[in-house]
Structure formats: structure tokens, C-alpha cells
Design a protein around this motif. Structure first.
Motif, short mmCIF file in Angstrom:
data_model
loop_
_atom_site.label_atom_id
_atom_site.label_comp_id
_atom_site.label_asym_id
_atom_site.label_seq_id
_atom_site.Cartn_x
_atom_site.Cartn_y
_atom_site.Cartn_z
N VAL A 246 -0.43 -28.78 -18.63
CA VAL A 246 -1.07 -27.46 -18.49
C VAL A 246 -2.16 -27.51 -17.43
O VAL A 246 -2.29 -26.60 -16.59
N GLY A 247 -2.95 -28.59 -17.44
CA GLY A 247 -3.99 -28.74 -16.43
C GLY A 247 -3.40 -28.79 -15.03
O GLY A 247 -3.89 -28.13 -14.11
N ALA A 248 -2.32 -29.54 -14.86
CA ALA A 248 -1.67 -29.65 -13.56
C ALA A 248 -1.05 -28.31 -13.15
O ALA A 248 -1.09 -27.93 -11.98
N ALA A 249 -0.47 -27.61 -14.12
CA ALA A 249 0.19 -26.34 -13.82
C ALA A 249 -0.79 -25.32 -13.27
O ALA A 249 -0.52 -24.64 -12.26
N VAL A 250 -1.95 -25.21 -13.89
CA VAL A 250 -2.96 -24.24 -13.42
C VAL A 250 -3.56 -24.72 -12.10
O VAL A 250 -3.85 -23.90 -11.20
N ASP A 251 -3.72 -26.02 -11.95
CA ASP A 251 -4.26 -26.55 -10.70
C ASP A 251 -3.33 -26.24 -9.53
O ASP A 251 -3.77 -25.89 -8.44
N VAL A 252 -2.02 -26.35 -9.77
CA VAL A 252 -1.04 -26.11 -8.71
C VAL A 252 -0.86 -24.61 -8.45
O VAL A 252 -0.85 -24.16 -7.30
N ALA A 253 -0.68 -23.83 -9.51
CA ALA A 253 -0.35 -22.41 -9.36
C ALA A 253 -1.57 -21.51 -9.30
O ALA A 253 -1.48 -20.37 -8.84
N GLY A 254 -2.70 -22.01 -9.77
CA GLY A 254 -3.89 -21.18 -9.84
C GLY A 254 -3.92 -20.36 -11.12
O GLY A 254 -2.98 -20.37 -11.92
N PRO A 255 -4.98 -19.62 -11.34
CA PRO A 255 -5.12 -18.83 -12.58
C PRO A 255 -4.12 -17.70 -12.70
O PRO A 255 -4.00 -17.10 -13.76
N GLY A 256 -3.39 -17.43 -11.60
CA GLY A 256 -2.36 -16.39 -11.66
C GLY A 256 -1.01 -16.91 -12.12
O GLY A 256 0.00 -16.19 -12.00
N LEU A 257 -0.95 -18.14 -12.63
CA LEU A 257 0.30 -18.70 -13.15
C LEU A 257 0.93 -17.73 -14.15
O LEU A 257 0.26 -17.24 -15.06
N GLY A 258 2.24 -17.45 -13.97
CA GLY A 258 2.90 -16.47 -14.82
C GLY A 258 2.99 -16.87 -16.27
O GLY A 258 2.57 -16.13 -17.17
N ALA A 259 3.52 -18.07 -16.53
CA ALA A 259 3.70 -18.49 -17.92
C ALA A 259 3.94 -19.99 -17.98
O ALA A 259 4.32 -20.62 -16.99
N ASP A 279 -7.23 -20.49 -21.30
CA ASP A 279 -8.39 -19.60 -21.20
C ASP A 279 -9.59 -20.33 -20.58
O ASP A 279 -10.33 -19.76 -19.76
N GLU A 280 -9.80 -21.59 -20.97
CA GLU A 280 -10.90 -22.36 -20.41
C GLU A 280 -10.73 -22.59 -18.91
O GLU A 280 -11.71 -22.67 -18.16
N LEU A 281 -9.48 -22.68 -18.46
CA LEU A 281 -9.18 -22.91 -17.05
C LEU A 281 -9.16 -21.61 -16.26
O LEU A 281 -8.89 -21.62 -15.05
N GLY A 282 -9.41 -20.49 -16.93
CA GLY A 282 -9.45 -19.21 -16.25
C GLY A 282 -8.10 -18.52 -16.15
O GLY A 282 -8.00 -17.44 -15.56
N ALA A 283 -7.06 -19.13 -16.72
CA ALA A 283 -5.71 -18.55 -16.67
C ALA A 283 -5.51 -17.66 -17.90
O ALA A 283 -4.59 -17.85 -18.70
N THR A 284 -6.37 -16.66 -18.02
CA THR A 284 -6.37 -15.86 -19.25
C THR A 284 -5.15 -14.94 -19.36
O THR A 284 -4.83 -14.47 -20.44
N ARG A 285 -4.50 -14.70 -18.24
CA ARG A 285 -3.32 -13.83 -18.27
C ARG A 285 -2.01 -14.61 -18.26
O ARG A 285 -0.94 -14.00 -18.26
N THR A 286 -2.09 -15.91 -18.21
CA THR A 286 -0.88 -16.74 -18.25
C THR A 286 -0.26 -16.66 -19.64
O THR A 286 -0.95 -16.88 -20.64
N LYS A 287 1.00 -16.35 -19.71
CA LYS A 287 1.68 -16.18 -20.99
C LYS A 287 2.23 -17.51 -21.50
O LYS A 287 2.45 -18.45 -20.73
#
Length: 442
Positions: A246-259, A279-287
């Protein structure tokens, strides 16, 4: 492009061989005995629902109509029957010009049904009606079983999207039919491109574990997928360590990661942990999408979890433990002669073992209470009581061999939602119980 244009090839030239041999041998005997042209009524119904189920779902009607239209015997089919010696030459001659020219009425697709409900009524000569038994039952039994499972799963999901993912768990042609039935029952999309092509069902899908394992690192796999499909893609995060993924996914895709998708482990626990981490990583809209051998009970157990969508495969396409709706196709009325206008008289099998059923061509209506909630399924023969005249369930599907009620799947989905909304609240319970409506015979 029409739906007919999208039709996928099957291994036989028409639906005429989707039948059991005894349909044709009965035809031969009836032709020789002079009873083949007697007017008859056959009905499709289930004597009971699968154990513990509260309602059934009518699905496959549209496919039945397609099958009836395509039920004909061309030269290759007739040659096969001739070479096998299945029927004699007079019967082959009769079959060469076969087209169903009778009438079909039934519950509209997406409607719910109960034990004894006359889900479909086929009327015409014995010869033309008897040949349709197997193909009608094979479609309705399969599709209604899948749709009922899908409906229960949709109820358990409480409005969250459901993805049908069962193509690899069943026959390749059954998978397409299952996708269609699941869509009727409340699923929102499918992973099966053949179903999307044939029935215009929305399709979804991104990657499997093999894509991650192909790469030297999980981060490398995520980078390749995001570079190709964009940051709105869904990344599978349970190949190795979920937290690291999950950490790598948000780092690569950014907080706009879809899901992110979770396909193993304690889904309830992982969903909460992943939501907190996102949510802590700022990806609050990632499903969060969960898969992994789900059924309606597993979906219900995740009701309080921060899950945004479910993917269901095996349990869906196998009817969640009930792969058939156990419907039968029975002769319920017939004329005593083939004279035009000869009156129909009720007939019924009388035997031990719970296989009896009332004779006569039946109507069906749903009785409502003062609040407009269904309270009984009323089935009868003869005149319809005045108070039920505007509650009749059967509609005309085929008139004189011509389909008169073809409709789109979205209309069928909407009908199913309306049908569920008109049932008592107890219909939504997943716990085992009796059918939510009693069947009363008038």
C-alpha cells in the motif's frame, strides 16, 4: 451493432439439438398416433425453492426467446438424426419445416417467484411445444439460480458495487450466461469480455498476481501498471506484504490512486488497516476492493468494513450452493382432439414422492396488504377474481411464434429492484427461512 450481431458462435448450428432425445421420440410416436396436433399447455414452475431461500428470481427469459427463435432443423442436423436412427423419415420431414408458432406467456424477467409460480406458460400443439422442454429448462434453471445468488449478494452488499469474476470457474458459454444473470440480479460489471461484447455489460479488470511476480520488484510492477493505465487504476496489494504494498502503491501513483485490491487474508481486519493507512498517506479517495471466494454471507460480514466494492466468482456462477432452480416443464392441459377450438381440459401427474402438481392453465397474481406490500402469491385457474385483476404477473412474450416482449437488460435490472422493494422486509434476511410469501391456490 445489434445484440444479434454480437452473438457468439456455439458448437451446433442451431438450438434444436439443445434437447434430450426423448423429446424427438415422443414426437415421432405422437405423429404416428395422431395426437401430435392436439392443442396443449405446458408450464414451467418450481415445486420448492432451494432450502432456506426466501424468494426466487426469474432470469434467462430473454435468452429463452432467442433460443425459441433459433430452434430449427437444418440439413446437417437432420442428417445427424438420420444417421443415428433417432427418428424415422416422416418425423424428419416434419422437423424440416419446424418453427414454433404457438404462444408463450410468463413472469417478466427480473420478477421474483415462489413455489408453484407459473413462471412460463407455453401453448401450441403438443408437437411444437414438447420439443422446447429441455432448452427452456436449461436456460431458466441456470440463469435463475445465478440471479438468485446475485440478488442475495447485492442485498448483502447494501448498495456497494459488485463485480462478476466467475468466468474461469465454469464452462466458457455458461460464464457468459452467468454474467448476464448476475447483472439482472444486481451486479454492476463483469470481468468477462464475452459477456460485455454480447450483452453490453460494463467490463472491468486490471492485473493479477502474475503481473507482480513478473517484475523484479512490486514497486516495478506498480510503476509499469500506472505508466500504462494511469493513476486511476486498481493495484493488487496482497502478493507479498500488504502494508509495504500500500505504501509503494501510493508512492508510485500518488494520492489520486484509484483503488487497491485485497485478494487474501482476513479481509475484515485488512480492510480497516488499509483504509487507515491510505488515509494517513493522503489517499482518502482511494477505494478498497476485496475478492477471495466471497459469497453473500462473507459480503454481509464485511458490511461494517471500509470496503467500496466486491468481486465474486465461484460462489456466484454456481448459485452459491444451489446451481439449479429445480424448475420443471409439465403438461397441464390438453385438448381431446386436434379439431380447431377443441376445449382444453386439465391434466396432471398423480404419483407419490412429492411430484404432484395441480392441472390446468394457470394465472398468477400478487396479493398486497393495505400498505402495498406483497402478502401472498395467488395461483389459480379459470376466472381471475376482480380484486386481483390488476395484479396479474404473467405477460405476453410470444404470439403466434413471434417474439413481442424483447427488452434491454437495464429494464430487467430495474424491474428486479422494484420487485424486491415490494416484498416484506424479511425477504432481505440471509438467515435460512421459509419463502417470504405463501403460495395460495384459488
Amino acid at each position: 451493432m445489434t445484440m444479434a450481431d454480437r452473438g457468439l458462435p456455439v458448437a451446433v448450428p442451431s438450438t434444436a439439438l439443445f434437447t434430450d432425445q426423448y423429446e424427438l421420440t415422443m414426437l415421432q410416436a405422437a405423429l404416428r398416433g395422431g395426437t401430435a396436433e392436439r392443442q396443449c399447455v405446458f408450464e414451467v414452475f418450481a415445486r420448492r425453492l432451494p432450502e432456506g431461500r426466501r424468494y426466487g428470481v426469474v432470469a434467462g427469459t430473454g435468452r429463452v426467446l432467442d433460443a425459441v427463435e433459433n430452434f430449427s432443423f437444418d440439413g446437417k442436423v437432420l442428417d445427424f438424426l438420420r444417421q443415428r436412427g433417432i427418428v424415422d423419415e416422416p418425423t424428419l420431414e416434419w422437423l424440416s419445416s419446424y418453427r414454433f408458432r404457438g404462444d408463450i406467456h410468463g413472469y417478466p424477467e427480473g420478477e421474483v417467484y415462489f413455489p408453484g409460480s407459473p413462471v412460463m406458460r407455453v401453448q401450441g400443439t403438443f408437437a411444437e411445444c414438447v420439443l422446447l422442454e429441455t432448452v427452456v429448462l436449461s436456460i431458466l434453471n441456470h440463469d435463475s439460480a445465478v440471479a438468485a445468488a446475485a440478488s442475495r449478494m447485492a442485498v448483502a452488499a447494501g448498495g456497494r458495487p459488485l463485480v462478476e469474476m466467475g468466468a474461469r470457474r465454469t464452462h466458457e458459454l455458461a460464464a457468459v450466461a452467468a454474467s448476464r444473470a448476475a447483472y439482472v440480479g444486481g451486479f454492476t460489471s463483469t470481468s468477462d469480455l464475452a459477456a460485455g461484447f454480447r450483452y453490453d455489460i460494463p467490463t472491468v479488470g486490471t492485473s493479477a498476481h502474475s503481473f507482480t511476480l513478473l517484475h523484479d520488484s512490486e514497486r516495478g510492477a506498480f510503476t509499469a501498471q500506472v505508466d500504462s493505465l494511469g493513476s486511476g487504476t486498481t493495484l493488487l496489494v496482497d502478493t507479498y506484504d500488504v502494508t509495504e504494498a500500500v505504501g509503494a502503491a501510493v508512492d508510485v501513483a500518488g494520492p489520486g490512486l484509484g483503488a487497491v485490491r485485497i485478494d487474501s487474508g482476513d479481509l475484515l481486519l485488512l480492510a480497516h488497516r488499509v483504509r487507515h493507512q491510505l488515509d494517513e498517506l493522503g489517499a482518502t479517495r482511494t477505494k478498497i476492493v476485496v475478492t477471495s471466494d466471497l459469497d453473500e454471507y462473507a459480503i454481509a460480514s464485511l458490511a461494517a468494513a471500509p470496503v467500496d466494492a466486491y468481486g465474486v466468482g465461484t460462489q456466484l456462477v454456481t448459485g452459491s450452493g444451489h446451481p439449479t432452480a429445480a424448475m420443471v416443464y409439465k403438461l397441464v392441459a390438453r385438448a381431446d382432439s386436434d379439431a380447431p377450438g377443441a376445449p382444453l381440459r386439465p391434466v396432471a401427474k398423480k404419483s407419490m414422492g412429492g411430484k404432484t402438481s395441480p392441472g390446468g392453465a394457470k394465472w398468477a397474481a400478487r396479493q398486497l396488504d393495505e400498505d402495498g406490500v406483497a402478502m401472498a402469491e395467488v395461483v389459480g385457474t379459470g376466472e381471475v377474481p376482480e380484486e386481483l385483476a390488476d395484479r396479474l404477473l404473467q405477460v405476453e412474450l410470444v404470439r403466434g411464434g413471434k417474439v413481442v416482449a424483447r427488452e434491454g437488460l437495464d429494464a430487467v435490472r430495474d424491474r428486479h429492484k422494484e420487485a424486491l422493494a415490494g416484498l416484506p422486509m424479511s425477504a432481505m434476511q440471509l438467515s435460512r427461512g421459509e419463502p417470504v410469501l405463501p403460495t395460495e391456490y384459488a
